[in-house]
Design an enzyme around this catalytic site. Structure first.
Site, PDB file in Angstrom:
ATOM      1  CB  CYS A   1       2.306   2.300   5.165  1.00 17.31           C
ATOM      2  SG  CYS A   1       0.549   1.922   5.063  1.00 17.31           S
TER       3      CYS A   1
ATOM      4  CB  CYS B   1      -0.789  -2.816  10.940  1.00 15.44           C
ATOM      5  SG  CYS B   1      -0.112  -2.733   9.280  1.00 15.44           S
TER       6      CYS B   1
END
Lengths: 373, 403
Positions: A102, A211
Site C-alpha cells: 500500500c 484496514c
C-alpha cells in the site's frame, strides 16, 4: 511553502501531520482514500481506519484546520496493488505484506502520481513515523545535471512507533516528494499537539488492524475472495500427522495459536507447503535460522551499497534488527535479483512473503521479500 | 476565500436570494409563534403559514389545501412515493419508476420493495428520455403509483410529463408523482397542464432556504402520512411548521415564476457558452439537446476521471460537480449515465456545470479558461494510473516512471 497533499486516514497521526504542515505555511490539501468496499459502511464497533466514520473524522479535522478536503476512490488501484498480491501470497503459502504494498504502490504510487500530475502538488505527506532527510553529501544522481539532493529514509525517532519497516520500498523519486511531519515526534507529543489544535481526533484510539479486514478477520477476506482453499494435514517436524487445517491461507510462520493441536510442548508453524497443502509444525528452536533469502529487492538509494555489505536485518515489524552480511546471489530468469542475508545470530520465524528490511543504524538501505527456503 | 470562487453547481443548491432572506427574517425574529396555538401570537404565525400555502399553490396552479409543507425535496418525495404507494396498495403492490430517478425516489421504491412491492423500472434512451408508451406498457391494474421526474438533475433532460400522466391515468386510480425538485425554477409547473396527482419541489434549488419543501397532493387523493404526531398540514405531515421557511419557499417560488421568461434564456445562453467551450474531441455532451433544463451543462470527458477534474477546478476556485453528490466517496458511476447506455469507463468522466440566476458572463469566462487545463491534467493523471483498457494496471505505476 509548497502545495502538499496529505493522506488523512481519520486517525490522530495524519490529522496532526496535516495540522503541522498547515501551521508551517504549506498549502495543504487533505484527502481520504476510499480503498475498498469495507469503507462504505458506518460502524459502531470497528476502529478500522477505513470506515465511513473515519472519513467523517478526516473531513471534520480538515474543516477544523481549514484546508480543502476530498475523498478519492482508489478501490480498483488498491485491489490490484494490495488485495490481489495479499490473496496470492496466502494461496502460495506465504505471509503477505499489504501495508508495504500500500505504501509503495498506492500512497507513494498512485496517490503521489495523482497529486503531482493532477493536483499540481509538490509532495504527499502522511502520518507515518519515519524521517526523510537530505543525504550527505548532496550529489546529483541524474544525468540532466540537476543538483537534486539524495534523500535518506530514517527510522522515526520514537522507537515504539517507528514505521520505516513498511516504507523500505520507497525510492529516490518518491522520497523527493514525500513528507513525514511526525518522523521526529513521539506519540505523546502528537497527541498533545492534537489537543492543542483542538482536533476532533485527539483522543481517538489506535487502529492496528488491517484496514480491509474489519474486526481483524483477514481470513474472512481470503474466504470471500478465494474459495479455492481446501483442507489438509498439520504435521509435526517428524512428519507425523497431528491435526488438520481447513486451508493454508491465513497461517503464518511463527504462529502458535489457532492450530487446534495440543502436544507436550509448544508448537509453532515452521513451514507452509502449498505443493502438498501441508502445515508443518516445529518447536521454538526449529524456527531459528541464520540465512534468509530475499527477492524483489528494492534500494532506497536506487542501487545496493555493494554486492556484499554489512547491515542490520529486520525480518518483521517490531523485531529486533540483527547484524548481518548481505550478499548478491545473481539473477533469476525473470531478472529478479536475489540476495542472501546471513545473520550473526539467529533470527526467529522469518516468514516467506514478509519484508526483510536492511538498516545502517537508523538509515533504511532497502529490503525485499523473504523467499521460500 | 469563498467570496472569490465561481459557483457553477446550482443543480446542487442555490444561494439564498436576498429578497427571500428579507421576508424570512421578521418571521424568525418576531413571528415565532406556534401556528397551532389559539392565542394572538399563534394566529399571526398561522396567518403567515396560510398565506405561504396560498402563494405556493398559486404558482403551481393548485389550491392551498393541496399543498403540504415538508422539510425539503427528499421528504416530499418520500411522502409522495411511500404515502401514495401505501394508500394505493389496495389496488396492488406495484410501483413504476424511471431508471434515471433521483435517489430519493429510487431509495423510497427500494424500501417499498422490501415491504412487498414490485418495482418496475422503465428505461431511457441515449438522451435520458422516458418513452411514455414504455410507461404505459409497465402500468397494470395492480399498479399503485408511478413516479417519473420532471427533469433530470444530472443531465437536465426534461421528461414528457403530460404525455406520461395521460398514459398512467388510462388506468383509473393509479397515482402519478413527478419529482420536480430540479425543474422547479426553470419549467412552468402547472399541475393541471401536467396532469400529475403528486408533485415535489424544494426551496433551496430555487433561491429559497434549505430545509423546506412542498408536496402538491391533488384534491381527493389519499396518501398515508409518513410522520405522525399532531394534526398539522391536514394530518398529512405532523410537526410544528417552519413558518419562516414556508414564507421563504413561497417568495422564492413566486420570484422564480415571475422571472422565468427572462431568466431562462439568459441562463441558457450562459450554459450554451460553457457547452460550446468544452465540446470537441473526447468530450461528449450528455442529455437531450433541446428538451433540457436551461442551467445544466453536463458532459463526459474521455480518458479522465470526472472527480479529478472537479477537484482540480475546486482548487482553482471553481465549484462544480460530477453530477451526483456522493457522501461515501465511492466513485460508483452515475446510474443515470448507465441507464442512458454510457459504458462505465465513459461514465467515470462525467462533469456537471450548472449556472444560476446570479451567474455572470465573467463567471463563465473564468470557467471556460479553467476547464481545458483541468481536463488536460486529469487526463495526464489518468494515463499514468490506468492500463490500456481504462482500468488499473496490475502493477500500479511508481511516480518515478512519470514524466
Amino acid at each position: 511553502m509548497s502545495r502538499v497533499l496529505v493522506a488523512m486516514s481519520g486517525g490522530v497521526d495524519s490529522s496532526v501531520a496535516a495540522a503541522r504542515l498547515h501551521a508551517e505555511g504549506h498549502e495543504v490539501i487533505g484527502v481520504w482514500m476510499r480503498l475498498h468496499g469495507v469503507a462504505d459502511a458506518y460502524s459502531e464497533r470497528s476502529r478500522s481506519c477505513c470506515s465511513l466514520d473515519a472519513a467523517d473524522d478526516a473531513r471534520r479535522v480538515a474543516g477544523q484546520i481549514g484546508i480543502p478536503f476530498y475523498m478519492l476512490d482508489l478501490e480498483r488501484e488498491f485491489d490490484a496493488a494490495v488485495i490481489a498480491p495479499f490473496l496470492a501470497a496466502y494461496a502460495g503459502g506465504e505471509t503477505p505484506s499489504p501495508c508495504v504494498d500500500c505504501n509503495t504502490l498506492v500512497k507513494f504510487g498512485v496517490l503521489l502520481g495523482r497529486a503531482r500530475l493532477a493536483y499540481d502538488c509538490d509532495a504527499v505527506a502522511t502520518g507515518h513515523y519515519a524521517r526523510v532527510v537530505d543525504a550527505e553529501p548532496a550529489t546529483s544522481r541524474h544525468g540532466d545535471g540537476a543538483t537534486t539532493a539524495r534523500r535518506s529514509l530514517l527510522r522515526g525517532t520514537d522507537p515504539a512507533k517507528d514505521q520505516s519497516y513498511f516504507l523500505y520500498g520507497l525510492g529516490q523519486e518518491q522520497l523527493r516528494h514525500t513528507l513525514f511531519p511526525l518522523g521526529a515526534m513521539r506519540k505523546d507529543e502528537v497527541r498533545a499537539l492534537a489537543r492543542d489544535h483542538g482536533l476532533a481526533t485527539a483522543h481517538k484510539p489506535e487502529s492496528q488492524e488491517l484496514c480491509f479486514a474489519p474486526g481483524g478477520d483477514y481470513r474472512a477476506v481470503v474466504r470471500e475472495r478465494d474459495a479455492s482453499s481446501v483442507g489438509g494435514p498439520i504435521v509435526d517436524a517428524d512428519g507425523a500427522v497431528v491435526g488438520a487445517h481447513s486451508g493454508i491461507a491465513g497461517f503464518t510462520v511463527g504462529q502458535r495459536g489457532g492450530l487446534g493441536v495440543a502436544l507436550g510442548s509448544p508448537r509453532y508453524v515452521s513451514r507452509i507447503d502449498p505443493a502438498t497443502n501441508t502445515i508443518v509444525l516445529g518447536r521454538r528452536e526449529d524456527l531459528e535460522t541464520r540465512t534468509v533469502a530475499i527477492r524483489d529487492a528494492s534500494w532506497v538509494a536506487g542501487e545496493p551499497p555493494a554486492d556484499e555489505f554489512r547491515a542490520a536485518a529486520q525480518v518483521r515489524h517490531g523485531a529486533a534488527p540483527v547484524p548481518a552480511t548481505i550478499r548478491h546471489e545473481g539473477r533469476h530468469a525473470a531478472g529478479n535479483a536475489t540476495w542472501t542475508v546471513t545473520t550473526d545470530v539467529p533470527v526467529w520465524a522469518a516468514a516467506p512473503g514478509q519484508a526483510c528490511v536492511l538498516y545502517d543504524s537508523d538509515v533504511v538501505l532497502g529490503g525485499g521479500r523473504i523467499a521460500r527456503a | 476565500m469563498l467570496r472569490d470562487t465561481v459557483y457553477l453547481d446550482h443543480a446542487a443548491t442555490t444561494p439564498l436570494r436576498a429578497e427571500v432572506l428579507d421576508v424570512m427574517l421578521p418571521h424568525l425574529r418576531d413571528g415565532w409563534g406556534n401556528p397551532s396555538s389559539a392565542h394572538a401570537r399563534g394566529r399571526a404565525a398561522r396567518a403567515a403559514l396560510d398565506d405561504a400555502h396560498e402563494r405556493i399553490a398559486t404558482c403551481l396552479g393548485a389550491t392551498a389545501r393541496e399543498i403540504v409543507l415538508t422539510s425539503g425535496g427528499t421528504e416530499s418525495i418520500n411522502l409522495a412515493v411511500k404515502g401514495g404507494a401505501w394508500a394505493g396498495s389496495a389496488r396492488g403492490h406495484r410501483l413504476v419508476i424511471s431508471a434515471v430517478e433521483h435517489h430519493a425516489v429510487e431509495g423510497s421504491a427500494r424500501h417499498l420493495e422490501r415491504h412487498g412491492f414490485d418495482v418496475a423500472v422503465v428505461g431511457v434512451d441515449r438522451d435520458g428520455r422516458v418513452d411514455p408508451d414504455a410507461v404505459a406498457a409497465a402500468v397494470t391494474d395492480r399498479t399503485a403509483l408511478v413516479s417519473v421526474m420532471a427533469a433530470n438533475n444530472e443531465v437536465g433532460t426534461v421528461q414528457p410529463i403530460a404525455a406520461i400522466a395521460e398514459r398512467v391515468h388510462r388506468h383509473r386510480g393509479v397515482l402519478f408523482h413527478a419529482d420536480a425538485v430540479q425543474a422547479a425554477p426553470w419549467l412552468p409547473l402547472d399541475v393541471e397542464a401536467l396532469g400529475v396527482d403528486l408533485l415535489s419541489i424544494a426551496g433551496h434549488k430555487l433561491g429559497g432556504p434549505r430545509g423546506v419543501g412542498a408536496l402538491y397532493i391533488r384534491r381527493g387523493t389519499h396518501i398515508v402520512a409518513q410522520q405522525h404526531g399532531g394534526s398539522q398540514e391536514r394530518h398529512r405531515r405532523a410537526g410544528t411548521e417552519d413558518v419562516a421557511g414556508a414564507v421563504g419557499l413561497a417568495t422564492a417560488l413566486e420570484l422564480a415564476v415571475r422571472e422565468m421568461g427572462t431568466a431562462v434564456p439568459r441562463v441558457a445562453g450562459l450554459r450554451d457558452r460553457l457547452v460550446a467551450s468544452v465540446t470537441g474531441p473526447g468530450v461528449t455532451v450528455t442529455g437531450h439537446r433541446t428538451d433540457r433544463l436551461p442551467h445544466i451543462a453536463s458532459f463526459v470527458v474521455a480518458d479522465a476521471e470526472g472527480g479529478t477534474i472537479t477537484t482540480i477546478l475546486d482548487l482553482e476556485g471553481l465549484a462544480c460537480s460530477t453530477g451526483s453528490a456522493c457522501a461515501t466517496g465511492s466513485a460508483e458511476v452515475s446510474h443515470v449515465l448507465t441507464a442512458m447506455g454510457y459504458p462505465e469507463a465513459e461514465a467515470r468522466g462525467a462533469v456537471r456545470l450548472s449556472v444560476g440566476r446570479a451567474t455572470t458572463d465573467a463567471d463563465v469566462d473564468r470557467a471556460i479558461a479553467l476547464l481545458p487545463p483541468a481536463i488536460e491534467r486529469a487526463r495526464a493523471a489518468h494515463a499514468a494510473s490506468a492500463g490500456p483498457d481504462g482500468t488499473a494496471t496490475d502493477a500500479a505505476p511508481r511516480p518515478a516512471a512519470l514524466p
